[in-house]
Design an enzyme around this catalytic site. Structure first.
Site, PDB file in Angstrom:
ATOM      1  N   THR A   1     -96.984   0.686  89.442  1.00 42.85           N
ATOM      2  CA  THR A   1     -98.223   0.419  89.833  1.00 42.85           C
ATOM      3  C   THR A   1     -98.560   1.966  90.574  1.00 42.85           C
ATOM      4  OG1 THR A   1     -97.330  -0.330  92.143  1.00 42.85           O
ATOM      5  CG2 THR A   1     -98.047  -2.071  90.358  1.00 42.85           C
ATOM      6  N   GLY A   2     -97.725   2.965  90.560  1.00 38.36           N
ATOM      7  CA  GLY A   2     -97.924   4.073  91.181  1.00 38.36           C
ATOM      8  C   GLY A   2     -98.264   5.220  90.159  1.00 38.36           C
TER       9      GLY A   2
ATOM     10  N   GLY B   1     -92.202   9.166  94.212  1.00 39.19           N
ATOM     11  CA  GLY B   1     -92.646   7.686  94.437  1.00 39.19           C
ATOM     12  C   GLY B   1     -91.549   7.296  95.123  1.00 39.19           C
ATOM     13  N   VAL B   2     -91.073   5.988  94.618  1.00 44.22           N
ATOM     14  CA  VAL B   2     -90.035   5.052  95.151  1.00 44.22           C
ATOM     15  C   VAL B   2     -88.710   5.792  94.565  1.00 44.22           C
ATOM     16  CG1 VAL B   2     -90.132   3.506  93.260  1.00 44.22           C
ATOM     17  CG2 VAL B   2     -89.258   2.919  95.624  1.00 44.22           C
ATOM     18  N   ASP B   3     -88.751   6.298  93.291  1.00 40.81           N
ATOM     19  CA  ASP B   3     -87.606   6.962  92.852  1.00 40.81           C
ATOM     20  C   ASP B   3     -87.120   8.283  93.855  1.00 40.81           C
ATOM     21  OD1 ASP B   3     -85.601   7.697  90.965  1.00 40.81           O
ATOM     22  OD2 ASP B   3     -87.245   8.422  89.667  1.00 40.81           O
TER      23      ASP B   3
ATOM     24  N   ILE C   1     -88.656   0.286 100.749  1.00 43.07           N
ATOM     25  CA  ILE C   1     -87.835  -0.352 100.142  1.00 43.07           C
ATOM     26  C   ILE C   1     -86.422  -0.088 100.313  1.00 43.07           C
ATOM     27  CG2 ILE C   1     -87.469   0.779  97.966  1.00 43.07           C
ATOM     28  CD1 ILE C   1     -87.510  -2.063  96.589  1.00 43.07           C
TER      29      ILE C   1
ATOM     30  N   ASN D   1     -87.757   6.928  85.555  1.00 41.07           N
ATOM     31  CA  ASN D   1     -88.439   7.388  84.511  1.00 41.07           C
ATOM     32  C   ASN D   1     -87.007   7.205  83.597  1.00 41.07           C
ATOM     33  OD1 ASN D   1     -87.032  10.323  84.426  1.00 41.07           O
ATOM     34  ND2 ASN D   1     -88.533  10.137  86.298  1.00 41.07           N
TER      35      ASN D   1
HETATM   36  N1  AR6 Z   1     -90.616   1.707  98.995  1.00 37.41           N
HETATM   37  C1  AR6 Z   1     -91.336   0.698  98.346  1.00 37.41           C
HETATM   38  N2  AR6 Z   1     -92.280   0.959  97.574  1.00 37.41           N
HETATM   39  C2  AR6 Z   1     -92.675   2.169  97.307  1.00 37.41           C
HETATM   40  C3  AR6 Z   1     -91.955   3.323  98.075  1.00 37.41           C
HETATM   41  C4  AR6 Z   1     -91.233   3.136  98.979  1.00 37.41           C
HETATM   42  N3  AR6 Z   1     -90.419   3.760  99.794  1.00 37.41           N
HETATM   43  N4  AR6 Z   1     -92.643   4.532  97.581  1.00 37.41           N
HETATM   44  C5  AR6 Z   1     -93.640   4.309  96.853  1.00 37.41           C
HETATM   45  N5  AR6 Z   1     -93.805   2.911  96.578  1.00 37.41           N
HETATM   46  P1  AR6 Z   1     -94.061   4.821  91.882  1.00 37.41           P
HETATM   47  P2  AR6 Z   1     -94.109   3.755  88.728  1.00 37.41           P
HETATM   48  C6  AR6 Z   1     -94.550   1.968  95.758  1.00 37.41           C
HETATM   49  O1  AR6 Z   1     -95.171   5.987  91.408  1.00 37.41           O
HETATM   50  O2  AR6 Z   1     -95.588   3.770  89.191  1.00 37.41           O
HETATM   51  C7  AR6 Z   1     -91.503   8.275  89.748  1.00 37.41           C
HETATM   52  O3  AR6 Z   1     -91.798   9.882  89.872  1.00 37.41           O
HETATM   53  C8  AR6 Z   1     -95.854   2.748  95.236  1.00 37.41           C
HETATM   54  O4  AR6 Z   1     -96.850   2.761  96.165  1.00 37.41           O
HETATM   55  O5  AR6 Z   1     -92.966   5.067  92.720  1.00 37.41           O
HETATM   56  O6  AR6 Z   1     -93.338   2.841  88.399  1.00 37.41           O
HETATM   57  C9  AR6 Z   1     -90.384   8.205  88.614  1.00 37.41           C
HETATM   58  O7  AR6 Z   1     -89.475   8.887  88.563  1.00 37.41           O
HETATM   59  C10 AR6 Z   1     -96.162   1.783  93.985  1.00 37.41           C
HETATM   60  O8  AR6 Z   1     -96.834   0.730  94.508  1.00 37.41           O
HETATM   61  O9  AR6 Z   1     -93.496   4.149  90.299  1.00 37.41           O
HETATM   62  C11 AR6 Z   1     -91.331   7.826  87.397  1.00 37.41           C
HETATM   63  O10 AR6 Z   1     -91.503   9.143  86.803  1.00 37.41           O
HETATM   64  C12 AR6 Z   1     -94.687   1.487  93.366  1.00 37.41           C
HETATM   65  O11 AR6 Z   1     -93.991   1.801  94.512  1.00 37.41           O
HETATM   66  C13 AR6 Z   1     -92.676   7.175  87.657  1.00 37.41           C
HETATM   67  O12 AR6 Z   1     -92.660   7.591  89.250  1.00 37.41           O
HETATM   68  C14 AR6 Z   1     -94.409   2.268  92.207  1.00 37.41           C
HETATM   69  O13 AR6 Z   1     -94.788   3.395  92.396  1.00 37.41           O
HETATM   70  C15 AR6 Z   1     -92.587   5.893  87.859  1.00 37.41           C
HETATM   71  O14 AR6 Z   1     -93.989   5.237  88.249  1.00 37.41           O
END
Ligand code: AR6
Length: 169
Positions: free
Chosen positions: A123-124, A32-34, A11, A24
């Site tokens: 979803t992560g 993750g994406v954050d 993204i 968060n």
């Molecule tokens: N681009 C698009 N999607 C992504 C990317 C990217 N660069 N990286 C990961 N994903 P998550 P959550 C997908 O864990 O479950 C963080 O530590 C990934 O495959 O990023 O909402 C925050 O600070 C998954 O499908 O977010 C919070 O503490 C989706 O993004 C916590 O994680 C969401 O995964 C939030 O958890």
């Protein structure tokens, strides 16, 4: 009329008015994406997040809510941070996940954003089952009353992409 597009990829590579971050409640970054958004967007995003924590969001951002900052070095004008629910097998948190999409679009409308990219929130690390999360995401965006012209779901891997594609059909 809002059109919905699906993209498989990172993204942080998208060119849109607003990129939504699955943050968060601390707003101070994570994995993750954050983590990816803060890394590629640079320190300006964290700086604004810290200011939010020092002002209106002293206790952090509540689950299901959304708030915007600069997008720093990303090819976007804003990052909209939202906090998805941690999945629970014993409590239905789907309304909170729907709220993330609805509130993010409400903030996008306030900003005047017309194109918005969403990741698959929760979803992560937060373990929301992909099938349920995709249905909630698609249904909520379809039902939203918004001036956003294009919502782009950006799915990191093929499984997530295929799951969203099935929901759209
Ligand atoms: N681009 C698009 N999607 C992504 C990317 C990217 N660069 N990286 C990961 N994903 P998550 P959550 C997908 O864990 O479950 C963080 O530590 C990934 O495959 O990023 O909402 C925050 O600070 C998954 O499908 O977010 C919070 O503490 C989706 O993004 C916590 O994680 C969401 O995964 C939030 O958890």
């Amino acid at each position: 009329m809002t059109t919905i597009e699906l993209v498989q990829g990172d993204i942080t590579r998208e060119s849109v008015d607003a990129i939504v971050n699955a943050a968060n409640s601390s707003l101070l970054g994570g994995g993750g994406v954050d983590g990816a958004i803060h890394r590629r967007g640079g320190p300006a995003i964290l700086e604004e997040c810290r200011k939010l924590r020092a002002s209106q969001y002293g206790k952090g951002l509540r689950t299901g809510q959304a708030v915007a900052t600069t997008a720093g070095d990303l090819d976007a004008r804003w990052v909209i941070h939202t906090v998805g629910p941690v999945f629970s097998a014993t409590e239905d948190r789907s309304a909170l996940l729907a709220s993330c999409y609805r509130e993010s679009l409400r903030v996008a409308d306030e900003l005047g954003a017309r194109t918005v990219a969403f990741p698959a929130i929760s979803t992560g690390v937060y373990r929301y089952p992909l099938e349920d999360a995709a249905r909630i995401a698609v249904d909520t965006v379809r039902a939203a009353r918004t001036d956003v012209e294009e919502v782009r779901f950006v799915l990191f891997d093929e499984r997530a992409y295929e799951t969203f594609a099935r929901q759209l059909r």
